[in-house]
Design an enzyme around this catalytic site. Structure first.
Site, short mmCIF file in Angstrom:
data_model
loop_
_atom_site.label_atom_id
_atom_site.label_comp_id
_atom_site.label_asym_id
_atom_site.label_seq_id
_atom_site.Cartn_x
_atom_site.Cartn_y
_atom_site.Cartn_z
N ARG A 178 0.84 -1.21 0.00
CA ARG A 178 0.00 0.00 0.00
C ARG A 178 0.88 1.26 0.00
NH1 ARG A 178 -1.11 -0.76 6.29
NH2 ARG A 178 0.33 0.84 7.06
N ASP A 286 -6.61 -2.17 8.09
CA ASP A 286 -5.95 -3.25 7.36
C ASP A 286 -6.81 -4.50 7.23
OD1 ASP A 286 -3.69 -4.43 6.06
OD2 ASP A 286 -2.46 -3.06 7.22
#
Ligand SMILES: Cc1cc2nc3c(=O)[nH]c(=O)nc-3n(C[C@H](O)[C@H](O)[C@H](O)COP(=O)(O)O)c2cc1C
Length: 600
Positions: A178, A286
């Site tokens: 990410r 997450d």
């Protein structure tokens, strides 16, 4: 059917009625993620989402395109995920490994058939460079990058294929890491310490050299998936992509750095990472269902943004399972079984339950032949690539269908011996683990559910539930022991398997309220002293705000919150497992992350 690029795949999804078009204006700030969360949590993963009208951006956004069994199979042009695994197995059977080196090389051998090697596209203007922005034209804020969860530190690119090369060998790596947008031309680069991108970065740091990095967003589905696959270091993920697509990935040279990227990608971001330059990144909601904690990560400087004419921005939302990434992980689980079997031929099957968020638990069936065989497999897996992150490994005999939770529960209730079937060890943990007192390192548990063989001491089961004492009457368990009184902090009780009153192991859940001076061990002491709870030999503690009637929720909490060394407390035939949030009262000094929720 396989696809040349993302838009071919989207057309196929549209034709199959698998893509929902959202025409109303939606904001990339939380709104797209709310839509996506609801869709992923709907029956069978819902549909892929195509947001046509994104606030403050000229580009549309797609999410959840891999997020169901149907769509993940469509992504690879297969009817079920075992098909690519069969192709890999066929190759291995045709070219059996002759020695250990061959075994280690089986993956590259299996997929590096020359016809799958990536090739350079012969075109003056490859699709991904139809529009080019360099210098002052670079502005990441023009991309519809999502702000996913309320407490995220900012906007994150969530489905990037990050290309790097080893300084020492020149080998290419594609990984999905990410990227937090810092400003119009810098982002974070969140490669975890164990990942290949981070390893190559270390090479550049040692040499004090600038590291070129390219990021593709919105490639064909096989290429996007391959960036998430746990390929051995040094093996090009694009070979796997070529193997899955049954045709090579076409590449083009970047314009400002020495790197190749998929020529058909929707967007490419070119740039570099300087050795030693770190910046605080996160928190970020997450795939564990928790916010991953803020930490220092390298900074990615953008030297060019290129894209197709009318590009489509591709994103994912991760969070508490089930989400889109569960299906990507399912594909990995199935595709890598034959490869695991080249190293461990006794492995019959394995399963990574979604509640374990991939790094917390794996159940494995083996063809057991000798004493200690189950422990050999545990040790082997804990030393094997990304399997080494796994916190809990459950081993069962080959007759057990480990993909069927009922069969595992059956073994846990009727034969598991808490005094001799548990192996506790220490080792590498996933960066996202929050249960251990130490980041990236901590306890692991192996559970041996295989039948004992000659040479292994027999199990020593606890006395039958009735002979253990206690009133054995669930409705009165908390009364008469002082346990049910508010001051004790024990709030509710659930017998998890009332249908098996005679099973050797009886498992219950207790809802408790911890305080600054009342931690898991204090509850364990009370429980061990409570005669009414004696029929239960495994008692799991949950925080009071957890609905202990929700099976998926309590499994997810158990796998995520438990450090097997610290949080499993044994006395006699009883075991208390503390699956609550930890704090100083438990000797846990690290920050504990929040659960994800849109109500912030
Ligand atoms: C949607 C998604 C996001 C991911 N984000 C990260 C991340 O931020 N950092 C990371 O190290 N791994 C992340 N992963 C896992 C890696 O992509 C995966 O472990 C991959 O095999 C790493 O490749 P590598 O070993 O070549 O580095 C993510 C996976 C998915 C599916």
């Amino acid at each position: 059917m396989t696809y040349q690029n993302l838009r071919d795949f989207l057309t196929a999804l549209d034709n199959a009625g698998e893509l929902k078009h959202i025409t109303q204006e939606v904001s990339p700030y939380l709104e797209i993620s709310k839509f996506t969360d609801a869709e992923s949590k709907s029956r069978d993963g819902g549909k892929g989402l195509f947001f046509e009208n994104v606030k403050d951006s000229e580009f549309p956004v797609v999410t959840n395109i891999f997020g169901s069994m149907k769509r993940i199979c469509m992504a690879f042009g297969v009817k079920n995920l075992d098909e690519p695994a069969h192709r890999i197995r066929e190759f291995i059977e045709f070219n059996p490994p002759k020695n250990f080196k061959d075994i280690l090389n089986i993956l590259p051998m299996a997929i590096s058939v020359p016809k799958f090697f990536p090739r350079m596209m012969r075109s003056e203007t490859p699709p991904c460079q139809e529009v080019v922005m360099t210098g002052n034209q670079i502005d990441l804020s023009k991309l519809p990058v999502l702000h996913c969860w309320p407490k995220d530190a900012g906007r994150f690119i969530t489905l990037p294929i990050v290309f790097t090369k080893s300084l020492e060998t020149g080998r290419r790596n594609a990984g999905m890491y990410r990227m937090q947008i810092f400003d119009k031309n810098t982002t974070g680069m969140h490669w975890h310490i164990h990942k290949d991108g981070s390893h190559y970065y270390t090479e550049y740091c040692r040499a004090k050299k600038r590291m070129p990095v390219a990021v593709a967003i919105g490639a064909d589905p096989a290429t996007t998936f391959s960036a998430t696959a746990p390929m051995p270091r040094g093996v090009d993920e694009l070979l796997l992509a070529g193997f899955l697509r049954k045709k090579p990935v076409m590449l083009t040279k970047c314009l400002t750095i020495d790197m190749e990227v998929p020529a058909e990608a929707e967007f490419v971001i070119e740039g570099y990472v300087d050795p030693g330059e770190l910046r605080r990144e996160g928190p970020f909601g997450d795939h564990t269902g928790y916010y991953s904690l803020a930490d220092d990560y390298p900074v990615f400087h953008v030297t060019a943004i290129t894209h197709r004419r009318n590009p489509i921005y591709s994103a994912t939302l991760v969070g508490k399972p089930p989400m889109e990434d569960c299906y990507l992980a399912k594909a990995t689980e199935r595709f890598f079984l034959p490869l695991l079997q080249t190293v461990f031929p006794e492995i019959r099957d394995y399963w990574l339950p979604w509640e374990g968020v991939f790094h917390n638990i794996v159940a494995v069936s083996i063809d057991k032949e000798y004493p200690g065989h189950a422990q050999k497999i545990m040790s082997g897996l804990w030393g094997q690539g990304q399997m080494s992150f796994c916190k809990a490994i459950v081993i069962a005999d080959k007759e057990v269908n480990v993909r069927n939770p009922d069969e595992i529960i059956e073994k846990l209730l009727h034969s598991f011996d808490i005094s001799s079937d548990i192996t506790i060890t220490k080792g590498v943990l996933d960066v996202l683990d929050h249960s251990s007192p130490f980041p990236n390192y901590g306890h692991k548990i192996g559970i041996d559910l295989t039948k004992r063989c000659k040479g292994e001491p027999p199990r020593t089961p606890p006395p039958a539930p009735k002979r253990r004492g206690g009133n054995n009457n669930d409705s009165h368990l908390l009364s008469g022991e002082g346990l049910g009184e508010r001051s004790t902090g024990v709030i509710a009780f659930r017998n998890l398997f009332p249908e098996y009153p005679e099973s050797i192991n009886r498992i219950s859940a207790l809802s408790v309220e911890k305080t600054a001076n009342r931690g898991g061990k204090d509850f364990a002491e009370k429980i061990f002293a409570a005669s009414s709870l004696k029929p239960f030999n495994i008692i799991i503690l949950y925080d009071k705000d957890i609905d202990i009637e929700n099976n998926s929720l309590i499994l997810w909490k158990l796998f995520n919150n438990t450090d097997p060394g610290r949080d499993m407390i044994f006395q006699g035939h009883q075991l208390v497992i503390d699956a609550c949030k930890k704090g100083l009262m438990d000797g846990h000094e690290r920050e504990w992350p929040d659960d994800l929720s849109f109500e912030a």
